[in-house]
Design an enzyme around this catalytic site. Structure first.
Site, PDB file in Angstrom:
ATOM      1  N   ASP A  47       0.843  -1.193   0.000  1.00 50.98           N
ATOM      2  CA  ASP A  47       0.000   0.000   0.000  1.00 50.98           C
ATOM      3  C   ASP A  47       0.876   1.241   0.000  1.00 50.98           C
ATOM      4  O   ASP A  47       1.402   1.648   1.037  1.00 50.98           O
ATOM      5  CB  ASP A  47      -0.915  -0.005   1.235  1.00 50.98           C
ATOM      6  CG  ASP A  47      -1.879   1.169   1.218  1.00 50.98           C
ATOM      7  OD1 ASP A  47      -2.868   1.098   0.472  1.00 50.98           O
ATOM      8  OD2 ASP A  47      -1.624   2.169   1.928  1.00 50.98           O
ATOM      9  N   TYR A  52       3.818   9.277   0.516  1.00 54.70           N
ATOM     10  CA  TYR A  52       4.782   8.596   1.396  1.00 54.70           C
ATOM     11  C   TYR A  52       6.223   8.838   0.946  1.00 54.70           C
ATOM     12  O   TYR A  52       7.164   8.527   1.669  1.00 54.70           O
ATOM     13  CB  TYR A  52       4.480   7.088   1.485  1.00 54.70           C
ATOM     14  CG  TYR A  52       3.061   6.775   1.929  1.00 54.70           C
ATOM     15  CD1 TYR A  52       2.286   7.734   2.585  1.00 54.70           C
ATOM     16  CD2 TYR A  52       2.468   5.546   1.680  1.00 54.70           C
ATOM     17  CE1 TYR A  52       0.983   7.472   2.980  1.00 54.70           C
ATOM     18  CE2 TYR A  52       1.164   5.277   2.077  1.00 54.70           C
ATOM     19  CZ  TYR A  52       0.419   6.246   2.716  1.00 54.70           C
ATOM     20  OH  TYR A  52      -0.867   5.992   3.103  1.00 54.70           O
ATOM     21  N   LYS A  81      -1.809   5.872  -4.529  1.00 55.30           N
ATOM     22  CA  LYS A  81      -2.884   6.839  -4.261  1.00 55.30           C
ATOM     23  C   LYS A  81      -2.630   8.163  -4.974  1.00 55.30           C
ATOM     24  O   LYS A  81      -1.477   8.588  -5.150  1.00 55.30           O
ATOM     25  CB  LYS A  81      -2.992   7.108  -2.748  1.00 55.30           C
ATOM     26  CG  LYS A  81      -3.144   5.845  -1.925  1.00 55.30           C
ATOM     27  CD  LYS A  81      -3.499   6.112  -0.481  1.00 55.30           C
ATOM     28  CE  LYS A  81      -3.439   4.828   0.325  1.00 55.30           C
ATOM     29  NZ  LYS A  81      -2.073   4.473   0.757  1.00 55.30           N
ATOM     30  N   HIS A 114      -6.747   9.636  -2.356  1.00 53.25           N
ATOM     31  CA  HIS A 114      -6.212   9.569  -0.988  1.00 53.25           C
ATOM     32  C   HIS A 114      -7.121  10.278   0.028  1.00 53.25           C
ATOM     33  O   HIS A 114      -7.398   9.757   1.097  1.00 53.25           O
ATOM     34  CB  HIS A 114      -4.805  10.189  -0.977  1.00 53.25           C
ATOM     35  CG  HIS A 114      -3.935   9.728   0.142  1.00 53.25           C
ATOM     36  ND1 HIS A 114      -2.573   9.629   0.042  1.00 53.25           N
ATOM     37  CD2 HIS A 114      -4.229   9.335   1.415  1.00 53.25           C
ATOM     38  CE1 HIS A 114      -2.062   9.201   1.186  1.00 53.25           C
ATOM     39  NE2 HIS A 114      -3.055   9.023   2.032  1.00 53.25           N
ATOM     40  N   SER A 218      -4.408   0.154  12.042  1.00 52.47           N
ATOM     41  CA  SER A 218      -5.091  -0.881  12.839  1.00 52.47           C
ATOM     42  C   SER A 218      -4.664  -0.883  14.302  1.00 52.47           C
ATOM     43  O   SER A 218      -5.354  -1.449  15.143  1.00 52.47           O
ATOM     44  CB  SER A 218      -4.782  -2.268  12.266  1.00 52.47           C
ATOM     45  OG  SER A 218      -5.301  -2.374  10.978  1.00 52.47           O
TER      46      SER A 218
END
Ligand SMILES: NC(=O)c1ccc[n+]([C@@H]2O[C@H](COP(=O)([O-])OP(=O)(O)OC[C@H]3O[C@@H](n4cnc5c(N)ncnc54)[C@H](OP(=O)(O)O)[C@@H]3O)[C@@H](O)[C@H]2O)c1
Length: 322
Positions: A47, A52, A81, A114, A218
């Site tokens: 991902d 980034y 993205k 995004h 997460s």
């Protein structure tokens, strides 16, 4: 033997790994090795994002694995993205092509809007990744609507440059709006999702539309500690929460594995990031045990509507979750 992840079928029939590797805050120095080692460990989904700032290095890791015959391109599921400053209709394709070139591939398995935020265009030669801020720490909006940007994404899909369309950080209202104008409904929605921010209504809405949900962050506050986000420092650490710890002990798993299994067992894809090889391997082994219904309910009950990845938290005056 290498670990592996089960897949879920997207609405267009494409199989997406349920567990992937997130590339946010993977440093430029380590990114190529990390991606290469993650592939060796068994990860197939990566991902990434313009934002980034490590797509070139991620692509180098992929190339090494391909050159050595560890995997074929079609075994991988590469996600990228569209950054906010490329929402203008005429900028979507050129930037997608640049990002493909950075990765060294000729299609993305999934390309995601995004944020539902259109910012003024910044040429890659001027600043890349462009980030949120312009001169004097100002944020400059573009006039492009989300509908226009989505249509440009659909053109990429029609041309085969991207094999699935994703949206991220959309609320229910925006998702219902997409449904009004989409020729191809989004195949995935990527959202912040952890026991402190469950968003069950949004997940149910996606389910009713056959849109796969991917959870990011997460581990809740964990990812935001290094950004020095006060909200993250104030929140109780999920790994040390007594309920998570006792469930982990019962299954002889780590708290991180319980947090990831809580999502994957409910059909929600996860993309944990780790700069550490043993944690990275551990995070892929999150489909080989089952939580009880009671345990899932216990974790659901930890919800406190606590969102960390809100542009407002970074000083960006755009309240998209208001
Ligand atoms: N669409 C969006 O707007 C958006 C926003 C945020 C993130 N994302 C995506 O989602 C991915 C995951 O989210 P995230 O990076 O925010 O956070 P995350 O995966 O929830 O958490 C990463 C943090 O947890 C630590 N960690 C990882 N595995 C662990 C384990 N097994 N035990 C203990 N600690 C562990 C990591 O440290 P170490 O590295 O030291 O292990 C790091 O500090 C991102 O990389 C990105 O691809 C998307």
């Amino acid at each position: 033997m290498a670990l592996s992840s089960p897949t879920i079928k997207l609405s267009n029939g494409k199989e997406m790994p349920l567990v992937g590797f997130g590339l946010w805050k993977v440093t430029n120095e380590t990114c190529a090795d990390t991606v290469y080692n993650a592939i060796k460990t068994g990860y197939r989904l990566f991902d990434g994002a313009c934002d980034y700032g490590n797509e070139t290095e991620a692509g180098q890791g992929v190339k090494r694995a391909l050159d050595e015959g560890l995997v074929k391109r079609e075994d991988l599921f590469i996600v990228s993205k569209l950054w906010n400053s490329f929402h203008d209709k005429e900028q979507v394709k050129p930037i997608c092509k640049k990002q493909l070139a950075d990765w060294g591939v000729d299609y993305f398995d999934l390309f995601i809007i995004h944020f539902p935020i259109a910012l003024k265009y910044v040429a890659p030669e001027v600043r890349y990744p462009p980030g949120f801020f312009y001169e004097d720490k100002k944020v400059e909006l573009s006039k492009t609507s989300l509908e226009t940007t989505y249509q440009a994404m659909e053109e990429l899909y029609d041309e085969g440059l991207i094999k699935a369309i994703g949206i991220s950080n959309y609320t229910g209202t925006l998702l219902l709006d997409v449904e009004r104008y989409a020729r191809h409904m989004p195949h995935t929605l990527q959202i912040e999702h952890h026991p402190y921010l469950v968003q069950q209504d949004l997940i149910d809405l996606c389910k009713s539309r056959n849109i796969a949900v991917t959870a990011y962050s997460s581990f809740g506050p964990q990812s935001f500690l290094e950004l020095n986000l006060q909200k993250a420092h104030d929140a109780p650490v999920l790994f040390e929460h007594k309920d998570i710890k006792s469930i982990a002990d019962k299954h002889n798993k780590t708290p991180a594995q319980v947090l990831l299994r809580w999502a994957t067992q409910r059909g929600i894809a996860v993309i944990p990031k780790s700069n550490n090889q043993s944690r990275l391997a551990q995070n892929l082994d999150v489909c080989s045990f089952d939580l009880t219904e009671e345990e899932i309910k216990t974790i659901n009950a930890m919800d406190r509507g606590l969102r960390f990845n809100n542009p407002l938290n970074y000083g960006v005056p755009i309240p998209i979750f208001a």
